[in-house]
Design a protein around this motif. Structure first.
Motif, mmCIF file in Angstrom:
data_model
loop_
_atom_site.group_PDB
_atom_site.id
_atom_site.type_symbol
_atom_site.label_atom_id
_atom_site.label_comp_id
_atom_site.label_asym_id
_atom_site.label_seq_id
_atom_site.Cartn_x
_atom_site.Cartn_y
_atom_site.Cartn_z
ATOM 1 N N GLY A 224 -7.478 -7.630 4.376
ATOM 2 C CA GLY A 224 -7.447 -7.945 5.806
ATOM 3 C C GLY A 224 -6.146 -8.514 6.311
ATOM 4 O O GLY A 224 -6.134 -9.316 7.256
ATOM 5 N N LEU A 225 -5.021 -8.084 5.723
ATOM 6 C CA LEU A 225 -3.723 -8.563 6.191
ATOM 7 C C LEU A 225 -3.328 -7.879 7.496
ATOM 8 O O LEU A 225 -3.598 -6.693 7.701
ATOM 9 C CB LEU A 225 -2.644 -8.304 5.141
ATOM 10 C CG LEU A 225 -2.652 -9.208 3.907
ATOM 11 C CD1 LEU A 225 -1.781 -8.622 2.818
ATOM 12 C CD2 LEU A 225 -2.184 -10.604 4.278
ATOM 13 N N THR A 226 -2.670 -8.637 8.357
ATOM 14 C CA THR A 226 -2.092 -8.085 9.577
ATOM 15 C C THR A 226 -0.584 -8.249 9.478
ATOM 16 O O THR A 226 -0.063 -9.369 9.572
ATOM 17 C CB THR A 226 -2.624 -8.807 10.829
ATOM 18 O OG1 THR A 226 -4.051 -8.687 10.862
ATOM 19 C CG2 THR A 226 -2.043 -8.200 12.094
ATOM 20 N N GLY A 227 0.127 -7.146 9.259
ATOM 21 C CA GLY A 227 1.562 -7.243 9.019
ATOM 22 C C GLY A 227 1.820 -7.783 7.630
ATOM 23 O O GLY A 227 1.051 -7.551 6.700
ATOM 24 N N ASN A 228 2.901 -8.531 7.482
ATOM 25 C CA ASN A 228 3.284 -9.075 6.186
ATOM 26 C C ASN A 228 3.150 -10.589 6.158
ATOM 27 O O ASN A 228 3.939 -11.287 5.499
ATOM 28 C CB ASN A 228 4.727 -8.668 5.842
ATOM 29 C CG ASN A 228 4.865 -7.172 5.642
ATOM 30 O OD1 ASN A 228 3.953 -6.536 5.103
ATOM 31 N ND2 ASN A 228 5.981 -6.611 6.063
ATOM 32 N N GLN A 229 2.167 -11.108 6.864
ATOM 33 C CA GLN A 229 1.966 -12.551 6.924
ATOM 34 C C GLN A 229 0.530 -12.907 6.550
ATOM 35 O O GLN A 229 -0.394 -12.128 6.771
ATOM 36 C CB GLN A 229 2.288 -13.092 8.329
ATOM 37 C CG GLN A 229 3.748 -12.941 8.733
ATOM 38 C CD GLN A 229 4.024 -13.547 10.098
ATOM 39 O OE1 GLN A 229 3.100 -13.745 10.894
ATOM 40 N NE2 GLN A 229 5.281 -13.845 10.369
ATOM 41 N N SER B 159 0.843 -1.198 0.000
ATOM 42 C CA SER B 159 0.000 0.000 0.000
ATOM 43 C C SER B 159 0.878 1.248 0.000
ATOM 44 O O SER B 159 2.115 1.155 -0.004
ATOM 45 C CB SER B 159 -0.914 -0.013 1.217
ATOM 46 O OG SER B 159 -0.149 -0.036 2.410
ATOM 47 N N ALA B 160 0.261 2.414 0.048
ATOM 48 C CA ALA B 160 1.003 3.680 -0.017
ATOM 49 C C ALA B 160 1.958 3.847 1.163
ATOM 50 O O ALA B 160 3.025 4.459 1.026
ATOM 51 C CB ALA B 160 0.014 4.841 -0.065
ATOM 52 N N ASN B 161 1.595 3.287 2.320
ATOM 53 C CA ASN B 161 2.472 3.435 3.492
ATOM 54 C C ASN B 161 3.545 2.349 3.580
ATOM 55 O O ASN B 161 4.293 2.281 4.559
ATOM 56 C CB ASN B 161 1.635 3.440 4.783
ATOM 57 C CG ASN B 161 0.825 2.171 4.956
ATOM 58 O OD1 ASN B 161 1.032 1.188 4.251
ATOM 59 N ND2 ASN B 161 -0.116 2.202 5.891
ATOM 60 N N GLY B 162 3.610 1.486 2.568
ATOM 61 C CA GLY B 162 4.678 0.496 2.508
ATOM 62 C C GLY B 162 4.332 -0.854 3.107
ATOM 63 O O GLY B 162 5.133 -1.790 3.008
ATOM 64 N N THR B 163 3.185 -1.001 3.722
ATOM 65 C CA THR B 163 2.796 -2.291 4.301
ATOM 66 C C THR B 163 2.115 -3.155 3.239
ATOM 67 O O THR B 163 1.506 -2.647 2.299
ATOM 68 C CB THR B 163 1.839 -2.105 5.490
ATOM 69 O OG1 THR B 163 0.656 -1.426 5.034
ATOM 70 C CG2 THR B 163 2.505 -1.297 6.587
ATOM 71 N N ALA B 164 2.228 -4.461 3.386
ATOM 72 C CA ALA B 164 1.643 -5.381 2.412
ATOM 73 C C ALA B 164 0.120 -5.323 2.474
ATOM 74 O O ALA B 164 -0.467 -5.373 3.561
ATOM 75 C CB ALA B 164 2.127 -6.797 2.675
ATOM 76 N N CYS B 165 -0.506 -5.205 1.325
ATOM 77 C CA CYS B 165 -1.976 -5.222 1.264
ATOM 78 C C CYS B 165 -2.488 -6.411 0.461
ATOM 79 O O CYS B 165 -3.692 -6.689 0.464
ATOM 80 C CB CYS B 165 -2.514 -3.920 0.686
ATOM 81 S SG CYS B 165 -1.935 -3.552 -1.002
ATOM 82 N N CYS C 49 -4.277 -1.618 -4.190
ATOM 83 C CA CYS C 49 -5.253 -2.068 -3.200
ATOM 84 C C CYS C 49 -6.188 -0.912 -2.825
ATOM 85 O O CYS C 49 -5.731 0.213 -2.598
ATOM 86 C CB CYS C 49 -4.563 -2.559 -1.931
ATOM 87 S SG CYS C 49 -3.482 -3.987 -2.148
ATOM 88 N N ASP C 50 -7.471 -1.214 -2.764
ATOM 89 C CA ASP C 50 -8.476 -0.292 -2.251
ATOM 90 C C ASP C 50 -9.277 -1.018 -1.172
ATOM 91 O O ASP C 50 -9.006 -2.177 -0.858
ATOM 92 C CB ASP C 50 -9.399 0.192 -3.380
ATOM 93 C CG ASP C 50 -8.650 1.081 -4.374
ATOM 94 O OD1 ASP C 50 -7.896 1.955 -3.919
ATOM 95 O OD2 ASP C 50 -8.814 0.866 -5.590
ATOM 96 N N SER C 51 -10.272 -0.342 -0.658
ATOM 97 C CA SER C 51 -11.045 -0.931 0.432
ATOM 98 C C SER C 51 -11.819 -2.170 0.003
ATOM 99 O O SER C 51 -11.989 -3.108 0.790
ATOM 100 C CB SER C 51 -12.018 0.105 1.006
ATOM 101 O OG SER C 51 -12.895 0.572 -0.024
ATOM 102 N N ASP C 52 -12.293 -2.211 -1.248
ATOM 103 C CA ASP C 52 -13.078 -3.355 -1.699
ATOM 104 C C ASP C 52 -12.574 -3.948 -3.011
ATOM 105 O O ASP C 52 -13.268 -4.752 -3.644
ATOM 106 C CB ASP C 52 -14.550 -2.975 -1.840
ATOM 107 C CG ASP C 52 -14.763 -1.829 -2.842
ATOM 108 O OD1 ASP C 52 -13.756 -1.290 -3.341
ATOM 109 O OD2 ASP C 52 -15.926 -1.492 -3.101
ATOM 110 N N SER C 53 -11.375 -3.572 -3.436
ATOM 111 C CA SER C 53 -10.794 -4.147 -4.647
ATOM 112 C C SER C 53 -9.271 -4.183 -4.520
ATOM 113 O O SER C 53 -8.673 -3.327 -3.857
ATOM 114 C CB SER C 53 -11.199 -3.361 -5.897
ATOM 115 O OG SER C 53 -10.692 -2.038 -5.836
ATOM 116 N N ALA C 54 -8.667 -5.173 -5.141
ATOM 117 C CA ALA C 54 -7.210 -5.313 -5.125
ATOM 118 C C ALA C 54 -6.785 -6.047 -6.381
ATOM 119 O O ALA C 54 -7.530 -6.893 -6.899
ATOM 120 C CB ALA C 54 -6.751 -6.074 -3.882
#
Length: 252
Positions: free
Chosen positions: A198-203, A59-65, A104-109
């Protein structure tokens, strides 16, 4: 003794029917093709099982989406320059030669996979139903311009319903699946695990296994239960026969 043999034959027949039913159930669990492919020449090479690649969309902040781990095999029908006819070719995506990107968006990726060597661009788009919190692979787009293609191939289907999962969970399928996209394109997937929301972290989140994997585990259970039932029936028949045999001796 004749009665015992009859019981054993009946129990063996029941066991064979259960095993056959389990095998047929696994066969019918395969993904059904929505379209009928045109008559073409058979594939002219077998690339073997594809290597499993690991792909990340941030995502824009660098976290996996979006996370995806899978082997992909493309079945493409096209007009061949060298053979001067329509052929079907099977090509594996090689992870070390594939660049991944997406959004990634709220309802599409979406996950975009690009290979420079064979000029192939594959986009997998997922949609989330925010009411049911269920997601699925809703669209596939492919563009390919291989050296042997008379014309570049472009295929798109935006009404698909594959790889279904629940928000916060990953979708997993160890078995090979065939995702039919258009008459000219299908995709074989191997050892898939994907989570677009709905990812939490990069796992990956906890995995929800596909029906094919569940059926693969169900068959040994059914066969084992059938064999256990057979042993029990034979044992009961033996005990009943032995009891009647003793009763006959006492009468004499």
């Amino acid at each position: 003794m004749t009665q015992i043999s009859g019981v054993q034959s009946w129990s063996l027949g029941v066991t064979l029917q259960l095993i056959l039913a389990a095998a047929l159930h696994q066969g019918f669990a395969a993904v059904a093709p929505p379209t009928t492919a045109p008559t073409t020449a058979p594939p002219h090479k077998d690339p073997g099982r594809p290597e499993r690649g690991n792909y990340v969309v941030a995502s824009a902040n660098g976290t996996a989406c979006l996370l995806a781990s899978m082997g992909l095999q493309l079945n493409i029908t096209f007009s061949s320059l060298s053979q001067n006819k329509t052929v079907q070719d099977v090509v594996n995506l090689q992870p070390n030669m594939t660049k991944s990107s997406g959004s990634c968006d709220s309802d599409s990726a979406s996950l975009r996979l690009t290979t420079d060597a064979e000029k192939t661009n594959l986009t997998l788009s997922f949609t989330l139903n925010t009411t049911s919190n269920k997601y699925h692979l809703s669209e596939v787009f492919l563009s390919a311009a291989w050296p042997d293609m008379k014309d570049a191939v472009s295929a798109r289907n935006n009404s698909l319903d594959y790889l279904r999962g629940t928000l916060g969970y990953s979708y997993m399928c160890r078995e090979q699946q065939t995702l039919n996209v258009t008459q000219n394109l299908s995709i074989n997937t191997f050892q898939v695990q994907v989570q677009p929301f709905g990812l939490t972290g990069n796992q990956f989140g906890a995995a929800e296994e596909c029906q094919l994997d569940e059926d693969d585990m169900l068959i040994p259970i059914i066969v084992g239960a059938a064999l256990a039932g057979l042993v029990l029936i034979v044992l009961l028949a033996y005990l009943i026969g032995r009891r009647r045999s003793h009763a006959g001796y006492q009468t004499i």
